[in-house]
Each structure stands twice: as C-alpha cells, then as structure tokens.
Design an enzyme around this catalytic site. Structure first.
Site, short mmCIF file in Angstrom:
data_model
loop_
_atom_site.label_atom_id
_atom_site.label_comp_id
_atom_site.label_asym_id
_atom_site.label_seq_id
_atom_site.Cartn_x
_atom_site.Cartn_y
_atom_site.Cartn_z
N CYS A 125 0.82 -1.21 0.00
CA CYS A 125 0.00 0.00 0.00
C CYS A 125 0.87 1.27 0.00
CB CYS A 125 -1.00 -0.03 1.16
SG CYS A 125 -2.32 1.19 0.98
N HIS A 239 -3.72 -5.12 0.22
CA HIS A 239 -3.45 -5.36 1.64
C HIS A 239 -3.42 -6.85 1.94
CE1 HIS A 239 -3.68 -1.28 3.43
NE2 HIS A 239 -4.36 -1.03 2.32
N GLU A 241 -1.98 -8.28 4.34
CA GLU A 241 -1.95 -8.53 5.79
C GLU A 241 -3.34 -8.80 6.36
OE1 GLU A 241 -3.41 -4.45 5.61
OE2 GLU A 241 -1.85 -5.50 4.49
#
Length: 295
Positions: A125, A239, A241
């Site tokens: 990001c 993203h 994560e």
C-alpha cells in the site's frame, strides 16, 4: 557497525516496521496497525520491531546503521497518510490530504539502503508507493480521476466505501493479472489472483528500477519487484496482511518474505538462527534466489 545478537539462544529473525506518526488527541504517537504486526509475527514467523521515525532530519548514515544492526528485514505498511508530492515533483496536495513527513524522512532512504545491502524488503500500500518514489517514480494523487491506462478497461475506483463493514472494505475487489513467467506468477503458482482495494493514490510513472509484476483490469500497477535485487524486494498495492491466515495468496507472500528474512539472519548469525531447508520454495541458496527473485 558490527551486528551483535543480545541473546546466545536461537531466535526468530527480526523485521523492522517503520511507524506512522498519528495524532491521538493533542499528542503525536508513533504507531503501526495491529494487522501488520500480526502478519509479520504469524504469517512471516518473524519478530516484528517497530521503528520510530525521526523527529528531526535523519542522520542518514548513522540512523540506517542502527536499524540494520538490529533488523534482518524491513516491512513497509499501508497508512492513511500519503507520500508528500514534493518528493516526486507532484502538485501541491489538496486540503485534507494526510501527509507524514517524518515517515517519508526515514522510509525512502531505508528502501534504497535495503536494496544496496541485500536486506529483504516487503512493501504494501503506502509502502508500495514509497518504493516507486524512492527510485524516481511518480504517483497519481487521485487515481480514480485519471483515465484508464491505454489498452486496458476504464479506470476503476480503487477506494473503499468507508461506511461498509471491514469485511466488505477488505473483501475481494478486482483481479490482478500477473506477468507471465514473472516472480509473482512463480511464487504464487497462478496467472491471476483476486485482491482487495483500499487506495486513493497509485503509480503514475513507474520508477526505472522497478519491473511491473501485476496489473488491475484498468492497467493500474498492483505488483512490482526491484530489478536486479539480490534479496526479496517486492511490493503490492493491495493489503495482504488483512486476515492473511484465510488467504492462500497472502500466506504465500508472507511465508516467502519470512523465509528470505530467515535466510539473511542465518547468514548474519549462523549459530543463532536456523537456516532454511531446501525444497520449501524459498531462496535457501544462490540457485533458489536466482530462480525466484531474479528475472
């Protein structure tokens, strides 16, 4: 500066995570979102260490030496803030756009130093955008207002709907087509993947030192690698994560990053960090590094 381990016992490798500066009430705090810490800890199986960003101009050489004396790898997170446009010759930001000059003051030099020192680097990001700016690229400050890239579909709105539940905001948003024969295709074992999308900025001019590894249907650059890097040096706009444990693509990315960091740590501390075992799809030797991370 010579690296010294504080503990003679075997340990997990250490991943440095630069902080954001956030205002909580009238006070500035150095902070990193828990989801990023969890992904380094659980997905990469490394010890995350938060790196405060400088309060004054960074003494670059000394500051970076201290970081690399501690860290075996670096993870650059997303953020609500954006890279200051003066760093890539962009127009003055609009009112209300969040910036973080303290993070900028650390991360751009840190990125270049990671590549020069072959320190594993994973950028997501904002970190993905920092990677592009660090090597001379530029950004669209409001990418949804830009036309689609030539030869691709009309421009998507890559922003999330902030009133939606997080499960919707971070849900699958669009496909990413991976470069045939590229690093990501080899690593993930797929030519197309589904990703989330929560960004208002994006790559405009690609830095000369980067190679495109994946694009959205509208041509937006979604994945890159650093050309000629001697260690893991990848970036993604999405993203991974977010609930990494539920997503096979995210699991593969963080596992590969963690394996690369373990390999680097084992070289620095052969008596303290267990090296990789060959056959895990990880860069556990020169042949594996060449196969996976190089063009």
């Amino acid at each position: 500066m010579t690296r010294k381990s504080p503990n003679p016992a075997r340990r997990r490798p250490i991943v440095g995570v630069p902080c954001d500066v956030k205002m909580l009430g009238p006070h500035p705090f150095h902070a990193v979102g828990e989801k990023y810490i969890a992904a380094v800890d659980g997905g990469a199986d490394c010890q995350p260490v938060l790196l405060p960003v400088p309060r004054a101009p960074l003494d670059t050489a000394a500051g970076l030496e201290e970081i690399f004396a501690l860290c075996d790898g670096i993870f650059l997170t997303g953020s609500h803030s954006n890279v200051h446009p003066e760093l890539y010759g962009g127009a003055h930001p609009r009112e209300g756009v969040l910036l973080d000059r303290q993070r900028d003051a650390l991360t751009l030099d840190l990125i270049r130093a990671c590549i020069a020192r072959a320190v594993p680097l994973f950028a997501v990001c904002r970190g993905f955008q920092e990677l592009n700016v660090a090597f001379g690229g530029t950004l669209h400050q409001h990418i949804h207002e830009e036309p689609g890239e030539p030869g691709f579909a009309p421009r998507l709105d890559h922003r999330e709907a902030k009133d939606d539940p997080l499960e919707i905001q971070y849900g699958p948003a669009h496909e990413v087509t991976l470069a045939p024969g590229g690093t990501f295709e080899r690593l993930l074992g797929a030519s197309k993947i589904e990703v989330n999308s929560l960004h208002g900025q994006g790559i405009a001019k690609l830095a000369a030192g980067l190679e495109i590894e994946g694009r959205a249907p509208d041509g937006t650059v979604e994945a890159v690698r650093v050309k000629g890097a001697e260690a893991f040096a990848l970036g993604v706009q999405w993203h991974p994560e977010w609930r990494y444990w539920e997503n096979p693509v995210s699991q593969k990315l963080f596992r590969a990053f963690g394996d690369a960091v373990r390999d680097a740590a084992a070289e620095a501390f052969p008596d303290e960090v267990t090296p990789l075992k060959k056959g895990r799809g990880s860069p556990s030797g020169n042949a594996q590094k060449t196969k996976i991370w190089s063009s």
